[in-house]
Design a protein around this motif. Sequence first.
Motif: not given
Length: 319
Positions: A265-270, A275-277, A282-283
Amino acid sequence: MSKPWHAMEIQQVFDALECSPKGLTSAEANRRLQGFGYNELVERKRVTPLQIFLNQFKDVFVIMLLVAIVFSVIIGWYKGGEFEEYVDAITIGAIVALNAVVGFVQEYRSEKAIEMMKKLAAPRAKVLREGKEKFIPAREVVPGDIILLDAGDRIPADARLLETVELKIEEAVLTGESTPVNKTITVVDEKTPVTERKNMVFMGTYVTYGRGKAVAVATGMQTEFGKIAEMVQTVVEEETPLKKKLEKFAKKLGTIIVFVCIIVFILEIFREGTHLENIVDMFMTAVALAVSAVPEGLPAVVTVSLALGARELAKRNAI
């Protein structure tokens, strides 16, 4: 009582029980019945079927699967709510249900053990009352009663033999002895184990050959059969080594799955941004990874395998 019944001479047994070869009087038998209680196995409060069923969901693996079902439904709803999106949830739910049903059936059968033991008790007994033969309900037999035994009779209480004529008793239900035991009236040593007490007969066993006469020395829960019934109902359930290992494995696996999903999840955010969507997508991806990583088939496989193993042991009279 200075000695156990099997180590006493016959006259000593009569003296200890305050009875005679002619049996008890009706009045004395009634008095003893009030004092000793009925000659039957006492059933303690048992776990209800609902409690047994709910206990199937306390396992760590099962809890993980229930959580996986919830997240599978959420993911399915998020992806559009089509039937295909709920297949994972339905599959895992079916496995959890199968595991619960198999576990419930096995535990429910074990809880019925005391009822099965009650069925082994004699329905009636032939005794001497005031010197006369009399049939009475087996539950009314009291210590001091003279019991008359014939081939085919089920023994109503633990008793010290007074007379035997080629008497043989089937004691498999109590001692596991596969062949009928020849009985005598000879006194045996105090330390003689139950399986070797040739001058005693026990509740729940039955006469296969010959005849005899015995004096009841123990009834109800005081009999050897009653002691087993007591142990069956009061035994503290302990987790098996296999279950302990599975729970330990489940906790480790759960920790690893959560850790890996957080990292993903953290890697996908990076990579995708905040962005909220994107965060929602990713969650859901991380949750889907967690659901797929749970070995949903393991509890069912273990439960079914153990159930089949127990069934095979029962067929071979090992349990």
